[in-house]
Design an enzyme around this catalytic site. Structure first.
Site, short mmCIF file in Angstrom:
data_model
loop_
_atom_site.label_atom_id
_atom_site.label_comp_id
_atom_site.label_asym_id
_atom_site.label_seq_id
_atom_site.Cartn_x
_atom_site.Cartn_y
_atom_site.Cartn_z
N LYS A 138 30.80 57.02 40.71
CA LYS A 138 29.77 56.54 41.66
C LYS A 138 28.48 56.23 40.92
O LYS A 138 27.80 55.24 41.23
CB LYS A 138 29.54 57.57 42.75
CG LYS A 138 28.44 57.17 43.73
CD LYS A 138 28.32 58.12 44.90
CE LYS A 138 27.22 57.64 45.86
NZ LYS A 138 27.13 58.47 47.08
N HIS A 278 67.94 28.41 41.31
CA HIS A 278 67.26 28.47 42.61
C HIS A 278 67.66 29.72 43.38
O HIS A 278 67.94 29.68 44.58
CB HIS A 278 67.52 27.20 43.42
CG HIS A 278 66.96 25.97 42.77
ND1 HIS A 278 65.62 25.81 42.51
CD2 HIS A 278 67.57 24.85 42.30
CE1 HIS A 278 65.42 24.64 41.92
NE2 HIS A 278 66.59 24.04 41.76
#
Length: 517
Positions: A138, A278
């Site tokens: 922090k 594919h």
């Protein structure tokens, strides 16, 4: 950055910590530490002040409380640029702590042990560590906080330069909250299991951690952005954990096809090759050698195999490599490459080579996830296998021959990896025709026959789901198949069995479906 007055070091993972502490000590920092870390540093010749001596408060409650003190958290959270904070710190005798090097109790490793007692798991929930990390993160404008030993070197280099850039401090703080967030999610998941009295299949809050491995050139299409993330908790041999040995960067579609190819090749104990195009198999085969398996797989559909993705479940040798380089291939995945094979394959400068390491019998776990807009659908991975086809129901008058059983066993494994509706024509160890992704099953049957480059007569057919009407079976029989493996379960099963008997087909019913959308 001002000179370093004080550093707090308390780690479970001691990797590199002595070097880090000595580096900080050389910069003039007083080293604060606790327990085993303090002992290890002293033995290495580092001068250490115990946190208890620094705070004037002894460790209590069997060490559960030792760093939860205003002199620690005030030293971490006090903002040096705010006069009121500085005044209050001086008033209460709180010195600034400029560097924090902390990692946490090994909760994940503890609960991974067989029969880990609940009490042991609870005692390995770190309280002071996350609190210090969060306080330091922090206040990262004033405190350099390091949670990952991999960051020790660059943090020290920046501190030695006298100026730790804001970008680095923010990055280190970010890593803290990523780390503590994952730590908390592991604890929550463990406790949910205890509440539910066992394994929780679908937790109330699904929390999974993935790390960014690389940003891709684009996604499925060039107008989409793409990235590849690696799951932190997985250790299964996979494309995600493979090593790129050569070639262009993997694309989004390369990753999809490579994963499909490898997972199919992994189905077989025998030497196997799967070719994907594919996201569907266009050829699968077994062989006595990698090159034999590859050539047989390619024979299924040579046109579709052009530009395909190939997976081997054996080390690629030189004969296989020479066959691969004889045509255009996008990606080759294998558990390894012989040195001469690697040299041959590298002649193709763009060919991607992916080494996934030994395909050891690591437990296969995890979810199959599909993203919806605003949601997620989750299921088990389809790991269903048939271990003994001869134990399954054969409702037809004619029973399969040994050759048909072998072909059906092979084809059924392929079927699991083909988009629904899925139809496979095969002979033992080789696909002959593959019908994938059609809206009706009879169309898949016809497509498989149309795609076949070899005679279908004498082949078996595998179907991923039951036949809703006899038309699919009639079309397959007309193409020349002799046996069928399919789940059964249709309201028209009796009609399907009758059709099989009319055609003289043997039919195996698996009672297991393999839809793949």
């Amino acid at each position: 950055m001002a000179s370093i007055k004080r550093a707090l070091i308390s780690v479970s993972d001691k990797t590199g910590v002595v070097e880090m502490a000595k580096g900080l000590e050389a910069l003039g920092a007083e080293i604060l530490s606790t327990g085993g870390t303090a002992k290890a540093l002293r033995e290495a010749g580092v001068k250490v002040t115990d946190v208890a001596a620094y705070t004037g408060s002894p460790e209590i409650l069997d060490g559960r409380v030792k760093t939860l003190h205003p002199k620690v958290h005030g030293g971490l959270l006090g903002r040096r640029s705010v006069p009121a904070h500085v005044a209050q710190m001086q008033q209460h005798g709180i010195g600034p702590i400029d560097v924090v090097v902390v990692n946490l109790y090994p909760f994940e490793a503890t609960i991974a042990k067989p029969d880990c007692p609940f009490e042991e798991a609870i005692e390995n929930i770190d309280i002071g560590g996350p609190s210090m990390l969060r306080s330091a993160a922090k206040n990262h404008e004033d405190v350099v906080v390091v949670v990952d030993p991999a960051d020790y070197g660059r943090a020290l280099d920046a501190l030695r330069s006298g100026d730790v850039p804001a970008s680095l401090r923010r990055e280190l703080a970010m890593k803290v909250f990523q780390h503590t967030g994952r730590y908390d999610s592991l604890i929550a998941a463990y406790l949910e299991k205890q509440v539910q009295g066992g394994e929780v299949k679908f937790p109330k809050l699904l929390s999974m951690q993935f790390e960014l491995a690389e940003t891709l050139r684009y996604g499925e299409n060039p107008h989409q952005q793409g990235a590849f993330y690696r799951e932190l908790s997985s250790d299964e041999p996979s494309v995600s954990r493979g090593k790129i040995l050569h070639g262009k960067a993997m694309s989004y579609n390369n990753f999809l096809d490579a994963n499909s190819a490898l997972e199919l090749a992994k189905e077989y104990e025998e030497c196997a090759v799967a070719i994907i195009k594919h996201n569907n198999p266009c050829g699968v085969a077994l062989g006595a050698t990698p090159v034999e398996a590859y050539v047989k797989a390619r024979e299924t559909d040579p046109v579709s195999a052009f530009g395909g993705v190939i997976a081997f479940n054996r080390i690629v040798d030189l004969p296989a490599a020479k066959e691969i380089t004889s045509t255009f291939v996008e990606v080759v995945i294998a558990p390894g490459f012989a040195e001469d094979a690697l040299a041959e394959l590298k002649r193709k400068k763009d060919l991607r080579l992916l080494d996934v390491g030994p395909l050891t019998k690591v437990k296969q776990v995890g979810y199959d996830l599909k993203k919806l807009v605003g949601g997620l659908i989750v299921q088990d991975r389809d790991l269903g296998v048939l271990t003994d086809l001869r134990a399954l129901q054969v409702p037809t008058a004619r029973k399969p021959t040994d050759e048909e059983y072998a072909a059906c066993a092979f084809a059924w494994k392929v079927c699991k990896h083909v988009k629904s509706n899925a139809i496979i024509y095969a002979k033992p160890g080789q696909t002959v025709g593959i019908g994938a992704g059609q809206m009706s099953r009879v169309d898949s049957v016809k497509l498989a026959a149309m795609k076949a480059q070899m005679p279908v007569k004498g082949c078996v057919m595998a179907s991923d789901a039951f036949f809703p009407f006899r038309d699919g079976l009639d079309a397959a029989a007309q193409a020349g198949i002799t046996a069928v493996i399919q789940p059964g379960g249709s309201i028209r099963d009796a009609e399907i069995i009758k059709a099989a008997d009319e055609h003289g087909l043997a039919m195996i019913m698996t009672a297991m479906r393999h839809f793949r959308h």
